[in-house]
Motif scaffolding. Structure first.
Motif, short mmCIF file in Angstrom:
data_model
loop_
_atom_site.label_atom_id
_atom_site.label_comp_id
_atom_site.label_asym_id
_atom_site.label_seq_id
_atom_site.Cartn_x
_atom_site.Cartn_y
_atom_site.Cartn_z
N GLU A 147 4.33 23.17 -10.79
CA GLU A 147 3.93 24.32 -10.93
C GLU A 147 2.00 24.39 -11.81
OE1 GLU A 147 6.29 26.92 -13.05
OE2 GLU A 147 7.70 26.15 -12.41
N VAL A 148 2.28 25.35 -10.33
CA VAL A 148 0.86 25.08 -11.27
C VAL A 148 0.26 26.85 -10.50
CG1 VAL A 148 -0.82 23.46 -9.58
CG2 VAL A 148 0.25 25.29 -8.65
N SER A 149 -1.12 27.61 -11.75
CA SER A 149 -1.35 29.13 -11.71
C SER A 149 -1.66 29.56 -10.36
CB SER A 149 -2.60 29.66 -12.90
OG SER A 149 -3.56 28.14 -13.04
N GLY A 150 -2.41 28.75 -9.39
CA GLY A 150 -3.78 29.16 -8.11
C GLY A 150 -3.48 27.67 -7.36
N VAL A 151 -4.28 27.56 -6.47
CA VAL A 151 -4.56 26.69 -5.85
C VAL A 151 -5.91 26.70 -5.31
CG1 VAL A 151 -3.84 25.49 -3.52
CG2 VAL A 151 -1.54 26.45 -4.57
N ASP A 152 -7.20 25.98 -6.08
CA ASP A 152 -7.80 25.34 -5.33
C ASP A 152 -8.38 23.87 -5.51
OD1 ASP A 152 -7.86 24.63 -8.54
OD2 ASP A 152 -9.28 26.57 -8.41
N LEU A 153 -9.87 23.73 -5.82
CA LEU A 153 -9.77 21.83 -5.44
C LEU A 153 -9.45 21.46 -6.27
CD1 LEU A 153 -12.97 22.65 -2.86
CD2 LEU A 153 -11.37 21.43 -2.18
N ALA A 154 -9.84 21.88 -8.19
CA ALA A 154 -9.90 21.44 -8.90
C ALA A 154 -8.20 20.58 -8.94
CB ALA A 154 -10.71 22.62 -10.10
N ALA A 189 1.06 -0.96 -0.42
CA ALA A 189 -0.04 0.36 -0.12
C ALA A 189 0.80 0.93 0.19
CB ALA A 189 -1.15 0.20 1.33
N LEU A 190 0.50 1.96 -0.88
CA LEU A 190 1.43 3.47 -0.53
C LEU A 190 0.69 4.51 -0.52
CD1 LEU A 190 2.70 2.71 -4.71
CD2 LEU A 190 4.09 2.37 -2.37
N ALA A 191 1.50 5.79 -0.02
CA ALA A 191 0.43 7.16 0.19
C ALA A 191 1.21 8.14 -0.31
CB ALA A 191 1.20 7.11 2.46
N LEU A 192 -0.22 9.08 -0.89
CA LEU A 192 0.03 9.67 -1.91
C LEU A 192 0.46 11.26 -0.92
CD1 LEU A 192 0.95 12.10 -4.49
CD2 LEU A 192 -2.09 11.45 -4.74
N ILE A 193 1.55 12.38 -0.83
CA ILE A 193 1.92 13.32 0.35
C ILE A 193 1.78 14.99 -0.65
CG2 ILE A 193 3.23 13.73 1.79
CD1 ILE A 193 3.82 11.67 2.88
N LEU A 194 0.78 15.47 -0.66
CA LEU A 194 0.70 16.84 -1.74
C LEU A 194 0.68 18.82 -0.29
CD1 LEU A 194 -1.77 15.79 -3.94
CD2 LEU A 194 0.51 15.52 -4.34
N PHE A 195 2.15 18.67 -0.73
CA PHE A 195 1.71 19.93 -0.21
C PHE A 195 2.28 21.35 -0.76
CE2 PHE A 195 6.46 18.29 0.62
CZ PHE A 195 7.16 19.96 1.10
N THR A 196 1.76 22.30 -0.39
CA THR A 196 2.48 23.62 -1.52
C THR A 196 3.42 24.18 -1.33
OG1 THR A 196 0.90 25.04 -0.29
CG2 THR A 196 0.16 24.17 -1.96
N HIS A 197 4.05 25.20 -2.17
CA HIS A 197 5.29 25.56 -2.22
C HIS A 197 5.51 26.83 -2.94
CE1 HIS A 197 9.81 26.10 -0.88
NE2 HIS A 197 9.60 26.22 -2.80
N GLU A 198 5.19 27.99 -2.59
CA GLU A 198 5.95 29.21 -3.09
C GLU A 198 7.58 29.54 -3.51
OE1 GLU A 198 2.95 32.19 -2.70
OE2 GLU A 198 1.66 30.75 -1.87
N GLU A 199 7.63 29.82 -4.05
CA GLU A 199 9.44 30.46 -4.18
C GLU A 199 9.05 32.12 -5.58
OE1 GLU A 199 14.23 29.48 -4.21
OE2 GLU A 199 12.28 27.42 -3.81
N GLY A 204 7.43 34.35 -6.25
CA GLY A 204 5.83 34.48 -7.30
C GLY A 204 5.80 32.91 -7.69
N VAL A 205 6.18 31.28 -7.41
CA VAL A 205 6.27 31.01 -8.73
C VAL A 205 5.13 29.47 -7.52
CG1 VAL A 205 6.68 28.62 -10.23
CG2 VAL A 205 7.99 30.70 -10.25
N ILE A 206 3.94 29.20 -7.64
CA ILE A 206 3.63 28.25 -6.55
C ILE A 206 3.50 27.07 -7.91
CG2 ILE A 206 1.49 27.77 -5.48
CD1 ILE A 206 0.50 30.80 -6.34
N ALA A 207 4.31 26.69 -6.83
CA ALA A 207 3.67 24.76 -6.88
C ALA A 207 3.52 23.62 -5.83
CB ALA A 207 5.29 24.33 -7.39
N ILE A 208 3.02 22.27 -6.54
CA ILE A 208 2.95 21.71 -6.08
C ILE A 208 3.92 20.79 -5.30
CG2 ILE A 208 0.50 19.47 -5.57
CD1 ILE A 208 -1.36 21.31 -6.31
#
Length: 341
Positions: free
Chosen positions: A116-123, A82-92, A94-98
């Motif tokens: 890299e993402v343009s913003g952070v929301d559920l989608a 069984a595996l675990a997926l871990i996600l967290f946001t990081h900004e540096e 002006g660039v937002i990344a997950i």
């Protein structure tokens, strides 16, 4: 009879967890070695191994030569069961990344990257999770690292407006049918620091000073993360010390900054009397740390003076804490699923 049967099921799973732990620690072992390590009989260990091998959680290893008789079969724990997926946001800059990490049950990393993402929301999170599940169908738990605080299952405090006031964890539990945890950055960091530094028996307060936001704290007491009645413990920027966090003048003055950090450390130490206060900030250096430590000693009586340390790697603390928290949820789920089944 029903009660006895239920207890038998629980004992069987307790024995299974003992066998799992031995195999995780030793890599591979024979029945006899496992029995000697966990205090079970060879017969009991053999029964447990049959069950775990049938569900692909344990794999046969090499045969080990013996001084007499047949070679002994070794067994290996399949940490990819069984595996675990871990996600967290990081900004540096002006660039937002997950930041994405997929880990096995022993914490071994199978994948680590940043998207890299343009913003952070559920989608945005859904898109990353969907792609991750396509790559690794064995993902059974999801951990989300987000700055902010959950209150009664709602993300009440968040740096991301689209997530504020949203039941984020419950949304993903419903969508994916898997356990989901949310942990804020500094809470994960204090857990990770204590694990990495082997300080899990100590009382530790981790003060995090981000570049653009007020400070936050993670509190680790008695081997556990302390969040308070409604998850608001650690929001130390609300302590009315009259300190202008984020002010350019404060950040530019060595003396004022050392005094401000020390006052915050003294405030939390006066209430919680920790063994260790850990500081992290991109601007922190040894000279500033020494000044903070000196100020703490002048403001606190000797029994209340904690060790003042600087963490050199917030990212390592953060990801280790998220791995610990998410795997804890996953292992608990595996235990409960087997008992209920």
């Amino acid at each position: 009879m029903k009660k006895i049967g239920g207890n038998a099921v629980v004992m069987r799973e307790v024995n299974s967890n003992l066998v799992r732990q031995v195999l995780k620690e030793h890599g591979q072992a024979t029945k006899r070695q496992i029995a000697d390590s966990c205090g079970l009989s060879v017969v009991t260990v053999g029964t447990v191994l049959q069950i775990l091998e049938a569900q692909n959680e344990v794999l046969p290893g090499e045969l080990m030569a013996s001084s007499g008789g047949r070679p002994a079969q070794q067994y290996i724990y399949n940490d990819e069961y069984a595996l675990a997926l871990i996600l967290f946001t990081h900004e540096e800059q002006g660039v937002i990344a997950i930041h994405r990490t997929v880990v096995t049950l022993t914490g071994r990393k199978l994948l680590e990257d940043s998207i890299e993402v343009s913003g952070v929301d559920l989608a945005v999170f859904e898109a990353v999770i969907d792609r991750s599940l396509e790559l690794y169908s064995s993902i059974q738990a999801i951990g989300l690292g987000l700055p902010g605080s959950e209150v009664d299952g709602i993300l009440a405090v968040s740096d991301y407006e689209a997530l504020r006031g949203v039941a984020v964890a419950e949304h993903f539990r419903q969508r994916y049918g898997k356990p989901v945890i949310i942990e804020n950055d500094v809470n994960a960091a204090v857990i990770g620091y204590c694990r990495r530094m082997k300080e899990e028996a100590a009382s530790v307060i981790y003060l995090y000073f981000p570049d653009r936001y007020p400070p936050g704290a993670g509190i680790f007491i008695g081997g556990k993360l302390y969040k308070g009645k409604r998850g608001f413990a650690g929001e130390v920027a609300n302590i009315p010390l009259g300190l202008p966090w984020g002010d350019s003048g404060l950040m530019a003055s060595f003396g004022q900054l050392a005094d401000a950090i020390a006052k915050l450390a003294v405030a939390v130490s006066s209430v919680l009397n920790p063994d260790i206060v850990v500081l992290y900030g991109s601007f922190l250096h040894e000279e500033l740390l020494e000044a903070v430590e000196g100020n703490c000693k002048s403001l606190l009586p000797a029994p209340a003076i904690p060790q003042v340390r600087r963490s050199n790697d917030f990212a390592a603390d953060y990801i280790q804490g998220m791995i610990v928290q998410t795997l804890g949820t996953l292992e608990q789920r595996l235990f409960l699923t087997k008992i209920e089944g």
